[in-house]
Write an enzyme that holds these catalytic residues in place. Structure first.
Site, mmCIF file in Angstrom:
data_model
loop_
_atom_site.group_PDB
_atom_site.id
_atom_site.type_symbol
_atom_site.label_atom_id
_atom_site.label_comp_id
_atom_site.label_asym_id
_atom_site.label_seq_id
_atom_site.Cartn_x
_atom_site.Cartn_y
_atom_site.Cartn_z
ATOM 1 N N LYS A 73 -7.713 -3.319 3.112
ATOM 2 C CA LYS A 73 -6.631 -2.492 3.654
ATOM 3 C C LYS A 73 -7.216 -1.632 4.771
ATOM 4 C CE LYS A 73 -3.127 0.952 2.438
ATOM 5 N NZ LYS A 73 -2.531 1.771 1.335
ATOM 6 N N ARG A 88 5.467 5.440 5.709
ATOM 7 C CA ARG A 88 5.249 6.833 5.304
ATOM 8 C C ARG A 88 6.505 7.671 5.500
ATOM 9 N NH1 ARG A 88 -0.865 7.023 7.943
ATOM 10 N NH2 ARG A 88 -1.821 5.718 6.316
ATOM 11 N N LYS A 99 -6.772 8.616 6.992
ATOM 12 C CA LYS A 99 -7.316 7.980 5.790
ATOM 13 C C LYS A 99 -8.531 7.108 6.098
ATOM 14 C CE LYS A 99 -2.834 8.094 3.468
ATOM 15 N NZ LYS A 99 -1.883 7.405 2.555
ATOM 16 N N GLU A 115 -15.630 -6.455 0.663
ATOM 17 C CA GLU A 115 -14.667 -5.745 -0.180
ATOM 18 C C GLU A 115 -13.937 -6.688 -1.131
ATOM 19 O OE1 GLU A 115 -13.937 -2.621 -0.601
ATOM 20 O OE2 GLU A 115 -14.717 -1.518 1.120
ATOM 21 N N LYS A 172 -4.198 -6.286 4.509
ATOM 22 C CA LYS A 172 -3.119 -5.446 5.039
ATOM 23 C C LYS A 172 -3.641 -4.673 6.241
ATOM 24 C CE LYS A 172 0.036 -1.715 3.610
ATOM 25 N NZ LYS A 172 0.368 -0.750 2.541
ATOM 26 N N SER A 189 5.252 -2.165 7.593
ATOM 27 C CA SER A 189 6.456 -1.551 8.151
ATOM 28 C C SER A 189 6.447 -1.496 9.673
ATOM 29 C CB SER A 189 6.625 -0.147 7.580
ATOM 30 O OG SER A 189 5.497 0.672 7.890
ATOM 31 N N TYR A 244 9.142 -7.162 4.430
ATOM 32 C CA TYR A 244 10.485 -6.585 4.471
ATOM 33 C C TYR A 244 11.499 -7.592 5.019
ATOM 34 C CZ TYR A 244 7.546 -2.495 3.932
ATOM 35 O OH TYR A 244 6.607 -1.611 3.459
#
Length: 328
Positions: A196, A206, A223, A239, A254, A280, A319
């Site tokens: 991610k 968000r 982040k 990872e 992602k 998104s 989505y």
């Protein structure tokens, strides 16, 4: 011209193109992200995500029934937590009567066979909008992992089939696996957000959950200390391999369309299903361009979905899922 091999013979019409098509899309390829809010009779469009909605539990039940009727078999739940229930410890995340726990039960009551996945991270519950507990201006890893394990157990007890840790804390997959097994939930699956990235494409999400990091002194403004640097490719392989070794049943990359090189690398590196989240911002860009008449909405939507699948995705969280399935 005397040409023996004419590749265009395989492109003469849609019938032959369909027969030799290498990549196919079906309803089984999709995970549908759903946003849940408190209240009744709420189906509220998200301004930065046109034609996508937050649902109260009654409308959530209607939505999952429609998805099931279309042949879609999996949803990924996110909750918008009221501000008065947010703190720095994720207390509400492990409330057995919390919104997420009730949303899980609602989906299972409406569509018992729907595969329910749940987001596991603290940002919807955090007063600071971060995926973990903040102490001395730092997102703490180990104390956060302890809460994430409890959160996962709470979701599974409520009826979730899979948990999807999206926090990017180190070691959380192993701790969640051990915690679930300790309480005999050995069949509960883990879809790890393994690669991610700290992407600028998460903004509309968000907005949907009111979960952006707050702009306060001594609080990290982004982040990047736990999500991945988008300049790195080999780190993603490290990872995902670590997460598989810790017990992940599925891994995720992602965002989607701008990380297809990573998707292919991950697919080649592990022997578990690979999911990709078309996020998104990717959704919003297509919507905005189509609304301005700059792109053909359905054409570019399908092209991107096929690109993600072609790159190696076994499942796609999107989505666009319902729209794509209706077009197929």
């Amino acid at each position: 011209m005397n040409i023996l091999r004419r590749n265009r013979r395989l492109r003469v019409n849609e019938t032959i193109r369909a027969l030799v098509r290498e990549t196919t899309i079906t309803p089984n390829d999709f995970i549908v992200p759903l946003f849940v809010v408190e209240g009744l009779g709420i189906r509220a469009e998200i301004p930065s995500m046109p034609n996508y909605y937050r649902y109260s539990l009654d409308y959530l039940a209607q939505e999952v029934k429609e998805l099931w009727s279309l042949g879609i078999k999996s949803v990924l739940l996110f909750v918008k937590v009221p501000d008065h229930l947010k703190d720095n410890e994720g207390t509400e995340a492990i409330n057995p009567d919390g919104l997420m726990q009730r949303a899980i039960k609602t989906v299972k009551e409406a569509t018992p066979d729907m595969l329910v996945m749940t987001d596991v991270a603290l940002d919807p519950y955090s007063i600071y909008g971060h995926d973990g507990i903040i102490k001395n201006g730092v997102v703490e890893n180990d104390t956060t992992v302890s809460i994430l394990a409890q959160m996962s157990l709470s979701h599974v007890r409520a009826g979730a089939d899979w948990v999807a840790p999206s926090d990017m804390m180190d070691g959380r997959i192993e701790q969640i696996r051990l915690f679930l097994d300790k309480y005999n939930y050995t069949n509960a699956g883990i879809m790890a957000y393994s690669a991610k990235y700290a992407s600028a494409l998460y903004g509309p999400f968000r907005d949907a959950l009111d979960s952006a990091p707050v702009d306060e002194q001594d609080i990290p403004k982004d982040k990047k200390t736990y999500q991945m640097d988008y300049a790195n490719r080999l780190e993603a392989i490290k990872e995902v391999i670590m997460d598989v070794e810790e017990g992940a049943d599925m891994v995720m990359v992602k965002p989607g369309i701008v990380y297809l090189d990573v998707v292919r690398e991950v697919k080649n590196a592990v022997n578990v299903p690979v999911s990709v989240y078309q996020v998104s911002g990717e959704y919003a860009m297509i919507k905005a361009a189509a609304q301005n008449g700059w792109l053909d909405h359905d054409a570019i939507m399908l092209e991107q979905i096929y690109a993600i699948k072609r790159a190696g995705a076994d499942l796609i969280a999107s989505y666009f899922a319902k729209d794509v399935v209706k077009l197929l």
